[in-house]
Design an enzyme around this catalytic site. Structure first.
Site, short mmCIF file in Angstrom:
data_model
loop_
_atom_site.label_atom_id
_atom_site.label_comp_id
_atom_site.label_asym_id
_atom_site.label_seq_id
_atom_site.Cartn_x
_atom_site.Cartn_y
_atom_site.Cartn_z
N THR A 121 0.79 -1.21 0.00
CA THR A 121 0.00 0.00 0.00
C THR A 121 0.83 1.28 0.00
O THR A 121 1.88 1.32 0.62
CB THR A 121 -0.79 -0.03 1.32
OG1 THR A 121 -1.46 -1.27 1.37
CG2 THR A 121 -1.71 1.12 1.49
N GLY A 156 1.00 -3.40 5.32
CA GLY A 156 1.27 -4.74 5.83
C GLY A 156 -0.01 -5.54 5.91
O GLY A 156 -1.00 -5.20 5.25
N VAL A 182 -11.55 -7.37 2.39
CA VAL A 182 -11.17 -5.96 2.52
C VAL A 182 -10.12 -5.87 3.62
O VAL A 182 -10.28 -6.45 4.69
CB VAL A 182 -12.40 -5.09 2.88
CG1 VAL A 182 -11.98 -3.67 3.20
CG2 VAL A 182 -13.41 -5.11 1.74
N1 ASP Z 1 -2.49 -3.30 4.10
C1 ASP Z 1 -2.85 -3.84 2.81
C2 ASP Z 1 -3.93 -4.85 2.97
O1 ASP Z 1 -3.97 -5.55 3.97
C3 ASP Z 1 -1.75 -4.44 2.06
C4 ASP Z 1 -0.38 -4.07 2.45
O2 ASP Z 1 -0.11 -2.92 2.74
O3 ASP Z 1 0.48 -4.95 2.50
O4 ASP Z 1 -4.72 -4.98 2.07
#
Ligand code: ASP
Length: 343
Positions: free
Chosen positions: A202, A254, A231
């Protein structure tokens, strides 16, 4: 009629609240609450933009350009995160994002301004700039979040163009993944590997404008090969992003499920309200995740990034490899966040 409904009905009728409520709905999110009293003074009259990961540097530059025109922080962060959203080489945000396990690219995004106004979309397909749809949800509706087909319908009605977000590269990788269908989110240590620039997740971006007001944006295609309909934290106000113009702002990247459980970004902001520096506040939130299940935490990546009302910033992650980009009048840098595991 339940006591609660009776109470609501009576209070609406007796206080003239009914008219107020319906006019609120009619005006929707256009209602401008007073700017909250600022509890902190900026140390320097300094504009600042921070964002997650090294690809945030290019996005920060776009945001910075907007800030220099005298725009609001919320305008800057929207412009900033549109950069990776439009980049087909970035397989974790917007166009070119990795699909879910059914081969569908579904986007999550949210935005928040200095008046606690916010908008979000979740699980939205076919529209590249999810952040701008989230902004429109904030500006034009009385709601905070639209999901799936409803978000798409709203976007199309507001002039956004439908397009194929799945690129040949992401499609080929997904087909390869189907051979095993093993769902195993990677820890975000790719930052340390050559050529790994786009393997992250993200983009969360926080900014402070020349008036000392804050804004934040967060946008992602989410975890690769997730269940259709899943989501994450990124579009959830309080989890993936929170902005409190009295105190500061925070965002995360994350494994979203871990962030949602502790309402992570809101927690970081509340810890700053209690006096913690941004990095310390991020560390406390990371420690809370780790405490729940220390063994699982060793294999999981979550990072928080925060900016306080003084213009001070900091980050902290579960794992090594979480980077963030900073733009000020004097700085244009990428920093490595400290982490609980691995230094
Ligand atoms: N936080 C995002 C999600 O869980 C993905 C990421 O940042 O790794 O969809």
């Amino acid at each position: 009629m339940s006591d609660r409904r009776q109470f609501l009905k009576q209070s609406l009728l007796t206080t003239g609240g009914l008219a107020a409520a319906s006019s609120l709905l009619a005006k929707g999110a256009g209602v401008q609450p007073a700017v909250p009293e600022v509890a902190y003074k900026q140390l320097r009259n300094q504009q600042v933009v921070v964002s997650t990961w090294d690809f945030g540097q290019e996005a920060n530059e776009a945001a910075w350009h907007v800030l220099q025109q005298g725009a609001r922080a919320v305008d800057a962060v929207e412009a900033g995160v549109r950069v990776p959203e439009a980049d087909p080489e970035n397989q974790t945000v917007g166009y070119g994002g990795r699909p879910d396990r059914d081969g569908r690219v579904t986007l999550d995004a949210c935005i928040m301004d200095e008046h606690y106004r916010c908008g979000a979309v979740a699980g939205m397909e076919h529209i590249m700039h999810a952040i701008s749809v989230a902004r429109q949800v904030m500006e034009k509706t009385p709601h905070v979040m639209l999901v799936g087909d409803g978000a798409l319908q709203f976007a199309l009605a507001n002039g956004f163009t439908k397009q194929r977000l799945l690129t040949a590269k992401s499609e080929a990788e997904w087909k390869e993944w189907l051979n095993t269908s093993e769902y195993k989110p990677q820890r975000n240590v790719e930052n340390m590997l050559p050529g790994g620039k786009y393997n992250h997740d993200t983009i969360g971006m926080l900014a402070m404008d020349a008036k000392g007001n804050m804004g934040g944006a967060c946008t992602t295609s989410g975890m690769a090969y997730k269940l259709h309909g899943r989501v994450g934290d990124s579009p959830i106000i309080g989890a993936g992003l929170y902005v409190d113009n009295e105190v500061g702002a925070a965002t995360s990247s994350g494994v979203g499920e871990e962030v949602i459980r502790i309402v992570g970004s809101h927690l970081v902001v509340e810890l700053m309200r209690m006096g913690l520096q941004p990095e310390e506040a991020c560390r406390k939130a990371v420690e809370r995740i780790a405490r729940r299940n220390p063994e699982f935490a060793k294999e999981t990546q979550v990072g928080f990034l925060a900016l306080n009302k003084h213009g001070e910033y900091g980050a902290f992650a579960l794992q090594q490899g979480f980077s963030f980009a900073v733009r000020t009048h004097t700085t244009n840098e990428i920093h490595q966040a400290k982490s609980l595991f691995g230094g």
